[in-house]
Design a protein around this motif. Structure first.
Motif, PDB file in Angstrom:
ATOM      1  N   LEU A  33       0.820  -1.218   0.000  1.00  0.00           N
ATOM      2  CA  LEU A  33       0.000   0.000   0.000  1.00  0.00           C
ATOM      3  C   LEU A  33       0.852   1.265   0.000  1.00  0.00           C
ATOM      4  O   LEU A  33       0.509   2.255  -0.643  1.00  0.00           O
ATOM      5  N   LYS A  34       1.964   1.234   0.710  1.00  0.00           N
ATOM      6  CA  LYS A  34       2.855   2.394   0.717  1.00  0.00           C
ATOM      7  C   LYS A  34       3.379   2.678  -0.690  1.00  0.00           C
ATOM      8  O   LYS A  34       3.423   3.828  -1.129  1.00  0.00           O
ATOM      9  N   CYS A  35       3.773   1.622  -1.400  1.00  0.00           N
ATOM     10  CA  CYS A  35       4.278   1.774  -2.765  1.00  0.00           C
ATOM     11  C   CYS A  35       3.180   2.221  -3.717  1.00  0.00           C
ATOM     12  O   CYS A  35       3.397   3.055  -4.592  1.00  0.00           O
ATOM     13  N   ILE A  36       1.968   1.668  -3.549  1.00  0.00           N
ATOM     14  CA  ILE A  36       0.841   2.008  -4.427  1.00  0.00           C
ATOM     15  C   ILE A  36       0.504   3.497  -4.307  1.00  0.00           C
ATOM     16  O   ILE A  36       0.258   4.174  -5.307  1.00  0.00           O
ATOM     17  N   HIS A  37       0.510   4.018  -3.093  1.00  0.00           N
ATOM     18  CA  HIS A  37       0.239   5.445  -2.891  1.00  0.00           C
ATOM     19  C   HIS A  37       1.295   6.306  -3.577  1.00  0.00           C
ATOM     20  O   HIS A  37       0.971   7.371  -4.123  1.00  0.00           O
ATOM     21  N   TYR A  38       2.536   5.839  -3.566  1.00  0.00           N
ATOM     22  CA  TYR A  38       3.648   6.626  -4.110  1.00  0.00           C
ATOM     23  C   TYR A  38       3.730   6.529  -5.633  1.00  0.00           C
ATOM     24  O   TYR A  38       3.898   7.537  -6.326  1.00  0.00           O
ATOM     25  N   LYS A  39       3.597   5.308  -6.168  1.00  0.00           N
ATOM     26  CA  LYS A  39       3.854   5.096  -7.595  1.00  0.00           C
ATOM     27  C   LYS A  39       2.607   5.069  -8.477  1.00  0.00           C
ATOM     28  O   LYS A  39       2.717   5.181  -9.696  1.00  0.00           O
ATOM     29  N   LYS A  40       1.417   4.877  -7.908  1.00  0.00           N
ATOM     30  CA  LYS A  40       0.167   4.824  -8.676  1.00  0.00           C
ATOM     31  C   LYS A  40       0.310   3.868  -9.878  1.00  0.00           C
ATOM     32  O   LYS A  40       0.306   4.299 -11.040  1.00  0.00           O
ATOM     33  N   PRO A  41       0.404   2.572  -9.647  1.00  0.00           N
ATOM     34  CA  PRO A  41       0.598   1.614 -10.754  1.00  0.00           C
ATOM     35  C   PRO A  41      -0.594   1.582 -11.702  1.00  0.00           C
ATOM     36  O   PRO A  41      -1.695   2.038 -11.365  1.00  0.00           O
ATOM     37  N   GLU A  42      -0.369   1.039 -12.895  1.00  0.00           N
ATOM     38  CA  GLU A  42      -1.430   0.925 -13.888  1.00  0.00           C
ATOM     39  C   GLU A  42      -2.331  -0.280 -13.627  1.00  0.00           C
ATOM     40  O   GLU A  42      -3.438  -0.347 -14.168  1.00  0.00           O
ATOM     41  N   LEU A  43      -1.862  -1.229 -12.826  1.00  0.00           N
ATOM     42  CA  LEU A  43      -2.642  -2.439 -12.558  1.00  0.00           C
ATOM     43  C   LEU A  43      -2.098  -3.120 -11.308  1.00  0.00           C
ATOM     44  O   LEU A  43      -0.899  -3.058 -11.029  1.00  0.00           O
ATOM     45  N   GLY A  52      -1.191 -11.058   7.775  1.00  0.00           N
ATOM     46  CA  GLY A  52      -1.670  -9.752   8.232  1.00  0.00           C
ATOM     47  C   GLY A  52      -2.942  -9.368   7.507  1.00  0.00           C
ATOM     48  O   GLY A  52      -3.946 -10.077   7.530  1.00  0.00           O
ATOM     49  N   MET A  53      -2.923  -8.267   6.818  1.00  0.00           N
ATOM     50  CA  MET A  53      -4.073  -7.761   6.087  1.00  0.00           C
ATOM     51  C   MET A  53      -4.402  -8.662   4.896  1.00  0.00           C
ATOM     52  O   MET A  53      -3.532  -8.933   4.062  1.00  0.00           O
ATOM     53  N   ASN A  54      -5.654  -9.134   4.791  1.00  0.00           N
ATOM     54  CA  ASN A  54      -5.983 -10.021   3.669  1.00  0.00           C
ATOM     55  C   ASN A  54      -6.324  -9.220   2.414  1.00  0.00           C
ATOM     56  O   ASN A  54      -6.460  -7.996   2.438  1.00  0.00           O
ATOM     57  N   GLY A  55      -6.454  -9.945   1.301  1.00  0.00           N
ATOM     58  CA  GLY A  55      -6.660  -9.293   0.018  1.00  0.00           C
ATOM     59  C   GLY A  55      -7.945  -8.499  -0.083  1.00  0.00           C
ATOM     60  O   GLY A  55      -7.987  -7.447  -0.736  1.00  0.00           O
ATOM     61  N   PHE A  56      -9.013  -8.972   0.538  1.00  0.00           N
ATOM     62  CA  PHE A  56     -10.270  -8.235   0.511  1.00  0.00           C
ATOM     63  C   PHE A  56     -10.116  -6.865   1.168  1.00  0.00           C
ATOM     64  O   PHE A  56     -10.623  -5.858   0.669  1.00  0.00           O
ATOM     65  N   GLU A  57      -9.423  -6.823   2.294  1.00  0.00           N
ATOM     66  CA  GLU A  57      -9.215  -5.562   2.999  1.00  0.00           C
ATOM     67  C   GLU A  57      -8.356  -4.614   2.164  1.00  0.00           C
ATOM     68  O   GLU A  57      -8.621  -3.402   2.103  1.00  0.00           O
ATOM     69  N   ILE A  58      -7.349  -5.151   1.500  1.00  0.00           N
ATOM     70  CA  ILE A  58      -6.493  -4.322   0.633  1.00  0.00           C
ATOM     71  C   ILE A  58      -7.318  -3.743  -0.509  1.00  0.00           C
ATOM     72  O   ILE A  58      -7.230  -2.551  -0.826  1.00  0.00           O
ATOM     73  N   CYS A  59      -8.136  -4.579  -1.130  1.00  0.00           N
ATOM     74  CA  CYS A  59      -8.996  -4.135  -2.225  1.00  0.00           C
ATOM     75  C   CYS A  59      -9.930  -3.025  -1.747  1.00  0.00           C
ATOM     76  O   CYS A  59     -10.094  -1.998  -2.418  1.00  0.00           O
ATOM     77  N   ARG A  60     -10.540  -3.213  -0.596  1.00  0.00           N
ATOM     78  CA  ARG A  60     -11.463  -2.212  -0.057  1.00  0.00           C
ATOM     79  C   ARG A  60     -10.765  -0.881   0.168  1.00  0.00           C
ATOM     80  O   ARG A  60     -11.280   0.182  -0.205  1.00  0.00           O
ATOM     81  N   LEU A  61      -9.575  -0.907   0.775  1.00  0.00           N
ATOM     82  CA  LEU A  61      -8.842   0.323   1.067  1.00  0.00           C
ATOM     83  C   LEU A  61      -8.472   1.070  -0.216  1.00  0.00           C
ATOM     84  O   LEU A  61      -8.551   2.304  -0.275  1.00  0.00           O
ATOM     85  N   ILE A  62      -8.091   0.331  -1.247  1.00  0.00           N
ATOM     86  CA  ILE A  62      -7.721   0.962  -2.517  1.00  0.00           C
ATOM     87  C   ILE A  62      -8.939   1.580  -3.188  1.00  0.00           C
ATOM     88  O   ILE A  62      -8.905   2.727  -3.643  1.00  0.00           O
ATOM     89  N   LYS A  63     -10.033   0.835  -3.222  1.00  0.00           N
ATOM     90  CA  LYS A  63     -11.219   1.309  -3.930  1.00  0.00           C
ATOM     91  C   LYS A  63     -11.948   2.422  -3.185  1.00  0.00           C
ATOM     92  O   LYS A  63     -12.760   3.134  -3.780  1.00  0.00           O
ATOM     93  N   GLU A  64     -11.668   2.605  -1.907  1.00  0.00           N
ATOM     94  CA  GLU A  64     -12.275   3.697  -1.149  1.00  0.00           C
ATOM     95  C   GLU A  64     -11.377   4.928  -1.083  1.00  0.00           C
ATOM     96  O   GLU A  64     -11.761   5.951  -0.539  1.00  0.00           O
ATOM     97  N   ASP A  65     -10.176   4.834  -1.666  1.00  0.00           N
ATOM     98  CA  ASP A  65      -9.226   5.942  -1.644  1.00  0.00           C
ATOM     99  C   ASP A  65      -9.436   6.819  -2.881  1.00  0.00           C
ATOM    100  O   ASP A  65      -9.385   6.335  -4.012  1.00  0.00           O
ATOM    101  N   SER A  66      -9.673   8.099  -2.687  1.00  0.00           N
ATOM    102  CA  SER A  66      -9.977   9.005  -3.802  1.00  0.00           C
ATOM    103  C   SER A  66      -8.830   9.128  -4.804  1.00  0.00           C
ATOM    104  O   SER A  66      -9.051   9.527  -5.948  1.00  0.00           O
ATOM    105  N   GLU A  67      -7.606   8.795  -4.391  1.00  0.00           N
ATOM    106  CA  GLU A  67      -6.464   8.892  -5.295  1.00  0.00           C
ATOM    107  C   GLU A  67      -6.140   7.572  -5.986  1.00  0.00           C
ATOM    108  O   GLU A  67      -5.381   7.553  -6.946  1.00  0.00           O
TER     109      GLU A  67
END
Length: 223
Positions: A33-43, A52-67
């Motif tokens: 998530l730290k890298c995704i916020h910084y680099k904004k990947p295409e996929l 730790g954090m499962n994939g569903f939680e990661i997906c939710r956090l990304i899709k709820e983030d305005s950036e």
């Protein structure tokens, strides 16, 4: 790539670099998530069963983030139960591939999603206004008279699609296709529930989402 099995990360690294893609891979969601916020990947290729954090939680956090919400996510998992796939769909993932999978199909889906996102990037940046409603896709925001309305990723996509195409009638299946990149697990009820939630959040503007008996829905033209 977010995958805790090294062999799978190495496999993805091999087949995707052969196609010319640049990759970053992680074994846990927190680091990714730290890298995704910084680099904004295409996929993003995302496993579900992670430490730790499962994939569903990661997906939710990304899709709820305005950036980050418009970054395509392909979930790749050995979990093939209908409940898991529908959960991924509802959280806003763009595709769900079960292991084992075809290398050629994966590469085709990766190419298609990246191409589509690049093709429509300009269109997505256009702010849409309708009376006192304003939709800003770049900020993932809906505002009514300047007040921000809280929408999920899927609700936002559907409302954005309807308003962009106001006046046109769409079947439930067409609406499902507008917010997901595959047609598995479609059912009429899922769209009806989503529309009901959006109408409630729009309050008096909910009446503009019109049910067309025997067909589907449309967003009415301004009266």
């Amino acid at each position: 790539i977010i995958e805790d099995e090294k062999d799978m990360r190495d496999f993805f690294q091999y087949i995707l670099t052969e196609e010319g893609y640049e990759l970053e891979s992680f074994s846990s969601g927190e680091a990714a998530l730290k890298c995704i916020h910084y680099k904004k990947p295409e996929l993003i290729l995302l496993d579900l069963m992670l430490p730790g954090m499962n994939g569903f939680e990661i997906c939710r956090l990304i899709k709820e983030d305005s950036e980050l919400w418009n970054i395509p996510i392909i979930i790749i998992s050995s979990r093939n139960e209908e409940f898991d796939i529908i959960t991924g769909i509802n959280l806003g993932c763009n595709d769900y591939i079960t292991k084992p999978f075809s290398e050629k199909i994966l590469l085709a889906k990766v190419k298609s999603l990246i191409h589509r996102e690049n093709r429509y990037s300009k269109e997505k940046s256009v702010v849409i206004k309708f009376m006192d409603l304003m939709i800003d896709p770049t900020r993932f925001e809906l505002a009514i008279k300047g007040k921000i309305i809280d929408l999920t990723s899927t609700e936002f996509k559907l409302l954005n699609f309807l308003i962009k195409n106001k006046g046109k009638v769409f079947t439930r299946e067409q609406l499902f296709d507008s917010i997901h990149d595959y047609d598995n697990y479609f059912n009429d009820r899922s769209i009806d529930i989503l529309i009901a939630k959006i109408r409630k959040k729009l309050e008096t503007y909910g009446k503009y989402i019109e049910s067309i008996y025997g067909v589907g829905y449309r967003f009415k033209e301004e009266i």
